[in-house]
Scaffold this active site. Structure first.
Site, PDB file in Angstrom:
ATOM      1  N   ASP A 208      87.656  66.224  47.499  1.00 13.19           N
ATOM      2  CA  ASP A 208      87.254  66.536  46.129  1.00 13.19           C
ATOM      3  C   ASP A 208      88.334  67.302  45.356  1.00 13.19           C
ATOM      4  OD1 ASP A 208      85.505  66.871  43.934  1.00 13.19           O
ATOM      5  OD2 ASP A 208      84.807  68.800  44.710  1.00 13.19           O
ATOM      6  N   GLU A 452      84.974  69.911  56.889  1.00 12.33           N
ATOM      7  CA  GLU A 452      83.861  68.969  56.826  1.00 12.33           C
ATOM      8  C   GLU A 452      84.202  67.556  57.280  1.00 12.33           C
ATOM      9  OE1 GLU A 452      81.472  68.854  53.324  1.00 12.33           O
ATOM     10  OE2 GLU A 452      81.495  71.022  53.061  1.00 12.33           O
ATOM     11  N   TYR A 505      75.379  74.076  49.924  1.00 18.74           N
ATOM     12  CA  TYR A 505      75.138  74.084  48.471  1.00 18.74           C
ATOM     13  C   TYR A 505      73.652  73.865  48.187  1.00 18.74           C
ATOM     14  CZ  TYR A 505      80.182  73.979  47.973  1.00 18.74           C
ATOM     15  OH  TYR A 505      81.513  74.305  48.027  1.00 18.74           O
ATOM     16  N   GLU A 541      81.794  78.238  52.258  1.00 19.62           N
ATOM     17  CA  GLU A 541      81.675  77.736  50.883  1.00 19.62           C
ATOM     18  C   GLU A 541      80.228  77.887  50.441  1.00 19.62           C
ATOM     19  OE1 GLU A 541      83.001  73.698  50.054  1.00 19.62           O
ATOM     20  OE2 GLU A 541      84.782  73.980  51.298  1.00 19.62           O
TER      21      GLU A 541
HETATM   22  C1  GCB Z   1      82.634  70.900  49.684  1.00 19.76           C
HETATM   23  C2  GCB Z   1      84.071  70.657  49.916  1.00 19.76           C
HETATM   24  C3  GCB Z   1      84.937  71.000  48.717  1.00 19.76           C
HETATM   25  C4  GCB Z   1      84.254  70.517  47.442  1.00 19.76           C
HETATM   26  C5  GCB Z   1      82.926  71.230  47.302  1.00 19.76           C
HETATM   27  C6  GCB Z   1      82.162  70.751  46.064  1.00 19.76           C
HETATM   28  O1  GCB Z   1      81.863  70.996  50.601  1.00 19.76           O
HETATM   29  O2  GCB Z   1      84.564  71.299  51.066  1.00 19.76           O
HETATM   30  O3  GCB Z   1      86.186  70.406  48.876  1.00 19.76           O
HETATM   31  O4  GCB Z   1      85.036  70.690  46.307  1.00 19.76           O
HETATM   32  O5  GCB Z   1      82.132  70.972  48.428  1.00 19.76           O
HETATM   33  O6  GCB Z   1      82.258  71.375  45.022  1.00 19.76           O
HETATM   34  O7  GCB Z   1      81.504  69.731  46.168  1.00 19.76           O
END
Ligand code: GCB
Length: 647
Positions: A208, A452, A505, A541
């Site tokens: 990403d 990941e 997330y 994260e």
């Molecule tokens: C993740 C990734 C990261 C992305 C992020 C997102 O899990 O490790 O590279 O940018 O989520 O914002 O989706």
């Protein structure tokens, strides 16, 4: 990590392992530094540039563009180095270009470098993305597979061939990603001429961030004598008040050599010395290297001067190289991360090397601004998501006491074909290069071998077991992790890591808009992972996108308020778990950054707590409040640094 019961013996074994491992690669990769015996000539500035837009991208090789001046092969443009080329012009085909681009620069070399046969001249490329070939005066001197890491070649004999000519450096760089590159990618050709123009193809990537390309870090010419200090490895330790610097110096090009190693404190006073190429320097009343906000003088660095007197068939040489050395230890228990035997809690960020216009190009103003922001917000650490950052950044971390989880470019390993031997072998090589480059940085406390990966796939176990064991063998003094997605609690690599890093997330990619699920789901996540592996956990994260200036109350996705509430809800859970086994929290992300275009990205990823231009969103103030509070609770801050303070 290994047994802490016999720390002395353990450290000695580690040291031997690191010294041996350091020899796996043919040569060292010491950062070029000026000294009485070494000169550095930086080639930053404007280079001639040409993208090979021929259908197979091979015209440059077919017509041997490296043999003459690039401007004689066709039209060239000015291109700054270092910088990604993508955002420099108004040409969309260059922004999205895939294939070979060509850079060229002519350099006038100091006469002494040519006349003095006892001088070794080396070209070093800090990093170029992704595959690079370098020619000097039309002769190929090296090629390198992979971005984010430096590579070098000796060029003295070539520039001496015709001293009347300037030295012409040509570098071809190809950003094509394959299933075997790191990160992986694949090219997809689409032949349906009713829907796509003839020859249409796309580069598919599984990560990403924008696949910025070009020469991203400085290109240098530097000199050493022909007998020279090729590598230095240090491993540090302490007992009570006495620090120990275990070291090994490797020499190249000498038939006979003696070394003098002198360790100096900040004021330039010698605190220990030796005349052996390897050994232990003992430092009484040691000033340990401490993280920012854990001590009143963080980032204490000694200087280790290595002075080599050597002779070869032709003459005698003196070479001097000075390495900054921070004395500290790192270890892990089932619930804690210890720096200098004291619990350390990571309250920090994930970053990207990313900014307007420059893309991933090295830029001092940006780097210094970022460090000021990190210190302003009370961050004590970051992860180099998702690739190794410039060495100059790690040097800043050493000096400021910012703790680093050093990640290799193993991001987006999602296709089962990327678990084959060819990929694994390249991944192992990249870890060799990364450890060789960064092993001496006090700030680097852990290696991350991937982010990941599709670690639920059957081949993942062998792949990650091999990779993690290899990395531990390369450097037994640092823990190893890789970063998991919280949805793969049956992760095949997790049993082999020292620290579990989890990305999640909640209320964003899952249950979007439902902030109320965060406490429950985050708690379940931690209990599941700790219950299964009994290893300390970092929330590596978490976050939410916020378009700066977008507001709503009650909070809605993409507003600054929503981002704030996501963070606060997570923090409540972190506060419970950090009393148990949670050893850190790293926000995703420090700043907004560019990605490929897509329906979930509004001119890039907006999960930054700062905008791409480094202005704070509301979330930055939430983190600032929290990080200073955590520092005051967990650190040993003198009164003058207590929050609120002005830095
Ligand atoms: C993740 C990734 C990261 C992305 C992020 C997102 O899990 O490790 O590279 O940018 O989520 O914002 O989706």
């Amino acid at each position: 990590m290994l047994s802490p019961e016999r720390p002395g013996l353990f450290r000695v074994l580690c040291l031997f392992a690191l010294f041996e491992a350091a020899c796996l690669l043919d040569t060292g990769m010491l950062f070029p530094r000026e000294s009485s015996s070494r000169e550095v000539k930086e080639l930053s500035g404007l280079w001639s540039f040409r993208a090979d837009k021929s259908p197979d991208r091979n015209q440059g090789f077919d017509k041997a563009w490296y043999k003459s001046r690039l401007r004689e092969t066709g039209p060239v443009i000015d291109m700054p180095v270092p910088a990604s080329y993508n955002d420099i012009t108004q040409d969309p085909t260059l922004r999205d270009f895939i294939g070979w681009v060509w850079y060229e620069r002519e350099v006038v070399v100091p006469a002494r470098w040519i006349t003095d046969e006892g001088t070794r001249v080396v070209i070093r490329v800090g990093s170029a993305h992704y595959y690079s070939i370098v020619w000097v005066n039309g002769v190929k001197v090296t090629e390198h597979n992979g971005g984010h890491l430096p590579f070098e070649a000796e060029v003295g004999s070539l520039i001496r061939k015709d001293p009347t000519q300037p030295c012409r450096i040509t570098i071809a760089v190809n950003n094509t990603l394959t299933l075997e590159t790191l990160p992986p990618g694949s090219i997809q050709h689409i032949d349906d001429i009713t829907k796509y123009p003839k020859g249409f193809f796309v580069q598919n990537i599984y990560f990403d961030f924008f696949n910025y390309a070009g020469i991203h870090r400085p290109v240098l010419l530097y000199t050493t004598p022909t007998a020279y200090v090729d590598d230095i490895t240090v491993v540090t330790d302490f007992l009570d008040n006495t620090g120990r610097v275990n070291y090994k110096v490797s020499v190249q090009g000498a038939t006979t050599a003696t070394v003098k190693v002198t360790l100096m404190d900040k004021d330039g006073h010698c605190v220990a010395s030796s005349t052996e190429p390897f050994g232990v320097l003992k430092v009484v009343d040691v000033n340990l290297w401490w993280p920012y906000l854990m001590h009143e003088s963080p980032g204490y660095l000694y200087s280790m001067e290595v002075r080599l007197m050597a002779a070869n068939e032709r003459s005698t040489h003196e070479d001097v190289y000075t390495l900054p050395v921070g004395i500290r230890t790192v270890s892990v228990t089932s619930t804690q991360f210890l720096i200098n035997k004291k619990p350390f809690y990571f309250h920090g960020v994930n970053k990207h090397e990313d900014s307007d216009i420059r893309g991933k190009g090295f830029d001092w103003p940006l780097i210094v601004k970022d460090f000021n922001l990190l210190k302003w917000m009370g961050a004590n650490s970051f992860r180099t998501s998702h690739y190794p950052y410039a060495e100059e950044i790690l040097q800043m971390c050493d000096r400021h006491g910012i703790v680093v989880i050093d990640e290799c470019p193993g991001v987006g390993i999602k296709d089962i074909r990327s678990f084959r031997n060819a990929s694994l072998n390249h991944h192992l090589d990249v870890m060799d290069e990364l450890v060789r480059r960064d092993k001496n940085h006090a700030s680097v406390v852990m290696w991350s071998v991937a982010n990941e990966p599709a670690s639920e796939m059957p081949p993942a176990e062998f792949y990650f077991k091999t990779l993690i064991q290899h990395t531990k063998a390369l450097d037994p003094t640092r823990p190893v992790t890789y970063v998991s997605n919280s949805h793969y609690a049956r992760d095949k690599g997790a049993p082999y890591v020292d620290v579990i890093c989890i990305n999640s997330y909640f209320s964003w990619y899952h249950d979007p808009g439902h902030l109320e699920v965060i406490p429950l789901q985050l708690n379940t996540q931690f209990e599941n992972w700790y219950g299964k592996y009994q290893k300390p956990i970092i929330q590596s994260e978490y976050g939410a996108d916020a378009v700066p200036g977008l507001h709503s109350d009650p909070p809605m996705m993409f507003t600054e308020e929503y981002q704030k509430v996501v963070l606060q809800s997570c923090h409540d859970v972190f506060d419970q778990k950090r009393k148990q086994y949670l050893i850190g929290e790293l926000i995703w992300n420090f700043a907004d950054f560019m990605t490929v275009q897509g329906i979930t990205r509004v001119v890039g990823n907006k999960k930054g707590v700062f905008t791409r231009q480094r202005q704070p969103k509301a979330a930055a103030f939430i983190l600032k409040e929290r990080y200073w509070r955590l520092a005051n609770e967990t650190g040993r801050l003198p009164p003058w640094t207590k929050y609120p303070c002005s830095l």
